[in-house]
Enzyme design. Structure first.
Site, mmCIF file in Angstrom:
data_model
loop_
_atom_site.group_PDB
_atom_site.id
_atom_site.type_symbol
_atom_site.label_atom_id
_atom_site.label_comp_id
_atom_site.label_asym_id
_atom_site.label_seq_id
_atom_site.Cartn_x
_atom_site.Cartn_y
_atom_site.Cartn_z
ATOM 1 C CB CYS A 99 -0.965 -0.043 1.179
ATOM 2 S SG CYS A 99 -2.352 1.115 1.018
ATOM 3 C CG HIS B 50 -3.647 -3.725 2.849
ATOM 4 N ND1 HIS B 50 -2.732 -3.316 3.796
ATOM 5 C CD2 HIS B 50 -4.194 -2.589 2.341
ATOM 6 C CE1 HIS B 50 -2.733 -1.999 3.875
ATOM 7 N NE2 HIS B 50 -3.606 -1.530 2.998
ATOM 8 C CD GLU C 268 -1.486 -6.532 5.015
ATOM 9 O OE1 GLU C 268 -1.615 -5.385 5.473
ATOM 10 O OE2 GLU C 268 -1.076 -6.751 3.852
#
EC number: 6.3.4.2
Length: 548
Positions: A381, A518, A520
């Site tokens: 990001c 993102h 994750e």
């Protein structure tokens, strides 16, 4: 079978691990072949955590449908391996907003709107909306601590649901602290007794008491807690501290926790298959090597701000049978003079997402160090945006390059405010400007990305199209695409219409990748995210190289 509900409350103090407990119970029930989901009800007045300071709240977890939610939903997804959505997280603010909207619309026909029944009915409604023919069990975690003023409507709502649903469809689990006093050489049960007393005073009698403790509670102590808290003798369990959070489901299973739940709720008596969990724990406990990853950010004093990132890196380690040691580096403290010292000994450098100009120049210095010294780099990001800025300044000959977020007057806005984009879910063009409200106005949720062949990204994904979750207001400025491409920046991921840059890379580097999304949020312990897997693999090669 009608959906059955398990309500999880917490006592004595906050941060006891209700989210992990709920996720672990869910994983055990899922391993028994049951369909499970988990909901988090947060008593704070914010509509969602989207605009909350990470130092106060920790990470904001984003779901596929664009909901900005509590970080516990990350635990739920990682342990269950299934996506959550907006229905899995409500706050007092969102509940009150729904009720006030109905009142303004005239739904209450001029009646006086009160906490009971209107707020409590709305809470019951969002809980019962989880029920469906293909869902066996819904776990509902009540945030905060028993006794908090703002939590009372939620406790009243779940108290009423016991009467509505009956004992065979509803049960209460109370997580409480049982401290061990080393000086006295014993556990103390008084905090637990008082916590349960508080819970019973509002009409909720817990069915199971889960004792968070450093050492396992003895049988004698369990019997004492059962006596004073009015629960069955075999309904008191230890939640012992563990080195690895993925050991918790196995620890609960050894205690017989899931079996007791199955008996109380009359669930099918099928032994859970925990072989994958055991394999995961064994892999974590017996790594074949170690890498040190530096996380360069500004929220490093509160590790919860990067919770999913932390776990995704661990998952990447599991995929490569490597232990991952994390070193948090405060980007505000990085200068030209100390950057090499600050990042020395790292096998990989990761710059995570964030907002605002504070600490950005330190991140850019760290990225330059990674690029010039051939250290594996992963930018997420804002981390990708900083990588673009660094490349534009130091490689493409644009020394004034910056983001509009940090410098509105810069002549080279290589990163600028997104004013419109196509939402592939609603099939509509979304528009925002600098005057838009902050809450819920970003590019949020899952969007498709076209992956370019012959890149690190394609090597990781092995797919030409992937879906990833976003949370950002600023994007790469396509006016600079050709210039940066000529200078050597590789655009390895784009939106399907080619309008938005989603991933960038650099050639002639061991592994250098930035992504606007993102990843994750889509990494699970059983299925590590491809980008984290490849990043840790590159870091592993760097570690071997450094030892020579």
């Amino acid at each position: 079978m009608k959906t059955k509900f398990i309500f999880i409350t917490g006592g004595v103090l906050s941060s006891l691990g209700k989210g992990l407990a709920a996720a672990s119970v869910g994983a055990l029930l899922q391993a028994r072949g049951l369909k499970v989901t988990i909901q988090k009800l947060d008593p704070y007045i914010n509509v969602d955590p989207g605009t909350m300071n990470p130092f106060q709240h920790g990470e904001v977890y984003v779901t596929d449908d664009g909901a900005e939610t509590d970080l516990d939903l990350g635990h739920y997804e990682r342990y269950l391996g299934i996506p959550m959505n907006q229905r899995n997280n409500y706050t007092s603010g969102s509940i009150y907003h729904r009720v006030i909207t109905k009142e303004r619309r005239g739904d209450y026909l001029g009646g006086t709107v009160q906490v009971i029944p209107h707020i409590t009915d709305e809470i019951k409604s969002v809980i019962m909306n989880l029920a469906s023919d293909d869902l066996d069990v819904a776990l509902v975690e009540i945030g905060g601590t028993v006794g908090d003023i703002e939590g009372q409507p939620f406790l009243e709502a779940i108290r009423q649901l016991r009467s509505d649903l009956g004992r065979d469809r509803c049960m209460y689990i109370h997580l409480t602290l049982v401290p061990y006093l080393a000086a006295a050489g014993e556990h103390k049960t008084k905090p637990t007794q008082h916590s349960v007393k508080e819970l019973r005073s509002i009409g909720i009698q817990p069915d199971i008491i889960l004792c968070r403790c450093e050492k396992a509670v003895t049988d004698d102590l369990k019997h004492k807690i059962a006596l004073f808290c009015n629960v069955e003798k075999d309904a008191v369990f230890s939640a012992v501290d563990v080195k690895n959070i993925y050991e918790v489901p196995l620890s609960f299973y050894e205690e017989g926790f899931d079996q007791k739940i199955a008996i109380m709720l009359q669930l099918p008596a099928k032994n859970p298959d925990l072989s994958k969990w055991q394999e995961l724990v064994d892999t974590c406990a017996n790594p074949q090597g170690k890498v040190t990853i530096g996380i360069v950010g500004k929220y490093v004093d509160l590790k919860e701000a990067y919770k999913s990132l932390h776990e995704a890196l661990i998952h990447g380690g599991v995929a490569n049978k490597l232990a991952v040691e994390l070193k948090y580096v405060n980007s505000e403290l990085i200068t030209d003079e100390n950057v090499a010292e600050s990042l020395a000994g790292l096998d990989g450098i990761l710059v995570p997402g964030g907002f605002g100009s504070r600490g950005v120049e330190g991140k850019i210095r760290a990225i330059r160090y990674a690029r010039e010294n051939k250290v594996p780099f992963f930018g997420i990001c804002l981390g990708m945006q900083c990588a673009v800025i660094e490349f534009a300044r130091n490689v493409a000959g644009l020394p004034a390059a910056n983001s509009e977020e940090f410098d509105e007057q810069t002549p080279d806005k290589v990163i600028y405010l997104m004013t419109e984009w196509f939402d592939f879910r609603s099939k509509q063009v979304e528009r925002r400007d600098s005057g838009s409200e902050k809450g819920g106005t970003m590019r949020l949720g899952s969007y498709p990305c076209a992956v370019v062949k012959g890149t690190n990204a394609f090597t990781a994904y092995q797919a030409e199209k992937v879906d990833e979750r976003h949370r950002h207001r600023f994007e790469f400025n396509n006016a600079y695409l050709d210039k940066l491409k000529e200078a050597g920046l590789v655009f390895s991921g784009l939106s399907p219409d080619g309008e938005l840059v989603e991933m960038v890379e650099i050639k002639d580097h061991p592994w250098f990748l930035g992504c606007q999304f993102h990843p994750e949020f889509k990494s699970y312990p059983m299925t590590p995210h491809p980008l984290f897997r490849e990043f840790i693999k590159a870091a592993g090669k760097q570690a071997v190289k450094s030892k020579r």
